[in-house]
Design a protein around this motif. Structure first.
Motif, PDB file in Angstrom:
ATOM      1  N   ARG A   1      12.289  -1.295   4.430  1.00 30.08           N
ATOM      2  CA  ARG A   1      11.274  -0.267   4.692  1.00 30.08           C
ATOM      3  C   ARG A   1      10.360  -0.714   5.835  1.00 30.08           C
ATOM      4  NH1 ARG A   1       8.673   1.890  -0.989  1.00 30.08           N
ATOM      5  NH2 ARG A   1      10.602   2.666  -1.940  1.00 30.08           N
ATOM      6  N   ARG A   2       9.838   0.243   6.577  1.00 31.45           N
ATOM      7  CA  ARG A   2       8.859  -0.052   7.636  1.00 31.45           C
ATOM      8  C   ARG A   2       7.455   0.014   7.026  1.00 31.45           C
ATOM      9  NH1 ARG A   2       8.765   3.913  12.813  1.00 31.45           N
ATOM     10  NH2 ARG A   2       7.971   5.350  11.244  1.00 31.45           N
TER      11      ARG A   2
ATOM     12  N   PHE B   1      15.115   2.876   8.032  1.00 33.01           N
ATOM     13  CA  PHE B   1      14.072   2.064   7.400  1.00 33.01           C
ATOM     14  C   PHE B   1      13.914   2.394   5.922  1.00 33.01           C
ATOM     15  CE2 PHE B   1      11.997   2.070  11.857  1.00 33.01           C
ATOM     16  CZ  PHE B   1      12.815   1.024  12.268  1.00 33.01           C
TER      17      PHE B   1
ATOM     18  N   ASP C   1       5.012   3.245   6.025  1.00 29.64           N
ATOM     19  CA  ASP C   1       5.744   4.512   5.855  1.00 29.64           C
ATOM     20  C   ASP C   1       5.543   5.071   4.443  1.00 29.64           C
ATOM     21  OD1 ASP C   1       6.762   4.823   8.352  1.00 29.64           O
ATOM     22  OD2 ASP C   1       8.807   4.172   7.874  1.00 29.64           O
TER      23      ASP C   1
ATOM     24  N   ASN D   1       9.976   4.073  19.107  1.00 30.21           N
ATOM     25  CA  ASN D   1       9.442   3.781  17.770  1.00 30.21           C
ATOM     26  C   ASN D   1       9.816   4.876  16.794  1.00 30.21           C
ATOM     27  OD1 ASN D   1       7.789   1.461  18.491  1.00 30.21           O
ATOM     28  ND2 ASN D   1       6.604   2.950  19.675  1.00 30.21           N
TER      29      ASN D   1
END
Ligand code: NAD
Ligand code: UD1
Length: 337
Positions: free
Chosen positions: A292-293, A219, A296, A199
């Motif tokens: 994007r994650r 990301f 975050d 991860n």
């Protein structure tokens, strides 16, 4: 020299810290249930240090098991690493995370109290600063806005430990807020060994470098940062380990509670880390820009003044050493420990 109980000592940060504790002459007793680690880590600790380590395969949720450890050993202080730490998994399994991390800590505190051991160093996280504080993060900032159950376990355990100290001024507690620990012991014998698809950034890059994964997904490249990718305060795990040595010395000689950041105070972007790793391994690493994650943030780095003032500690290693050591580890252990 003291007898230190290390919960979660077979894990990534715990194993490196045990090596540092042993090198400085402390006796180490490890308790771990191997839920996220392997017995091999204990062999490697012994191999590096040339010293024996007492080990209990016990779940910290098991109060009788913990009491037995304290009955059989005179423990001067505890470093408490044991906990579940995968942010995404904590969103899927909040009950398991709150139970393991919070109930486990409550059991540990009860066993400690029953044996008059009131000195503890706790593994907290920069995640307690949440999303509303401006960088660099300072220990005096409010810490009530974690973004996931994992983060809330850290916020809540910090609060529990503060309440314990208020109830009994004999306690001595350091809450260490780690930034992003990466890298490995110089020997290449210890390092991070995640299960399944990593991860976190660094183990993912390591797997791209050894050819296990095709490319790194970056990301987001539209953050308000110099190159658009997320900026973090990466810290060499051996610097983190030496920070624990300082924190143990501190709790052995003081009372009360202190929260202390362990970071370098410097930010590196995702692409900075990727390029530093390319330099370390001597080849280009493929990457693709992805969305994007969720959860975050753009920036995360520490103000490191307090660690310097309280412990006389500061990080020694930069991103290049972190990558060189991380590359050494993954080459020697392509399938983990
Ligand atoms: P890790 O998973 O490698 O180590 C944790 C260890 O605790 C493992 O060996 C696991 O088997 C053990 N454990 C978990 N639950 C247990 C239980 N109920 N009883 C006994 N043992 C148990 O993780 P790590 O990266 O070494 O992290 C150590 C601590 O530092 C954790 O509390 C983590 O939340 C915290 N932390 C880690 C990071 C990071 O980026 N690695 C950042 C901030 C804080
Ligand atoms: C996360 C957790 C933190 C936890 C730490 C270690 C959050 C908000 N924070 O930190 O609580 O202590 O992990 O477990 O969840 N990245 C990529 N590609 C990847 C992986 C990551 O681009 O495949 C980027 C991320 O978007 C981020 C940076 O790399 O900008 C670092 O990510 P990561 O290693 O997961 O750490 P954090 O998110 O900082």
């Amino acid at each position: 020299m003291a007898n230190i109980l290390v919960t979660g000592g077979a894990g990534f940060i715990g194993s490196h810290t045990c090596v540092e504790l042993l090198a400085s002459g402390h006796e180490v007793i490890i308790v771990d249930n191997f839920s996220n680690s392997k017995p091999e880590a204990l062999k490697r600790i012994k191999k590096i240090s040339g010293k024996d380590v007492k080990f209990y395969e016990t779940d910290i949720l098991d109060l009788d098991g913990l009491n037995k450890i304290f009955d059989e050993n005179r423990i001067d202080a505890v470093i408490h690493f044991a906990g579940l730490k995968a942010v995404g998994e904590s969103v899927q399994k909040p009950v398991e995370y709150y139970h393991n991390n919070i109930t486990g800590t409550l059991m540990l505190i009860q066993a400690m109290r029953a044996h008059d051991c009131k000195k503890i160093v706790f593994s907290s996280s920069a995640t307690v600063y949440g999303v509303d504080n401006p960088v660099p993060y300072v220990e005096t900032m409010p810490t009530h806005t974690a973004t996931n159950p994992y983060g809330y376990t850290k916020v809540m355990i910090e609060q529990i430990l503060r309440d314990v100290a208020v109830s009994d001024p004999e306690w001595s507690i350091v809450l260490l807020r780690y930034f992003n620990p990466i890298g490995s012991h110089k020997s290449g014998l210890l390092g991070e060994d995640p299960n399944g698809i990593p991860n976190n950034l660094f183990p993912y890059i390591q797997q791209v470098a050894i050819g296990k994964r095709e490319y790194l997904g970056v990301f987001g490249n539209d953050y308000d940062t110099p190159d658009g990718t997320g900026v973090r305060d990466y810290i060499h795990v051996m610097d983190l380990a030496s920070g624990h040595l300082c924190a143990v010395d501190y709790v052995l000689g003081h009372k009360g509670v202190e929260a202390v950041n362990l970071g370098t105070g410097k930010g590196s972007s995702v692409l900075d880390v990727l390029h530093a790793f390319e330099k370390a391994c001597g080849k280009k690493l493929a990457y693709k820009i992805m969305p994007r994650r969720a959860g975050d943030i753009a920036w995360c780095y520490a103000n490191t003044d307090k660690a310097k003032k309280l412990f006389g500690w500061e990080a020694k290693y930069g991103i290049d050493e972190m990558c060189t050591d991380g590359w050494n580890f993954i080459q020697k252990n392509p399938n983990g420990l």
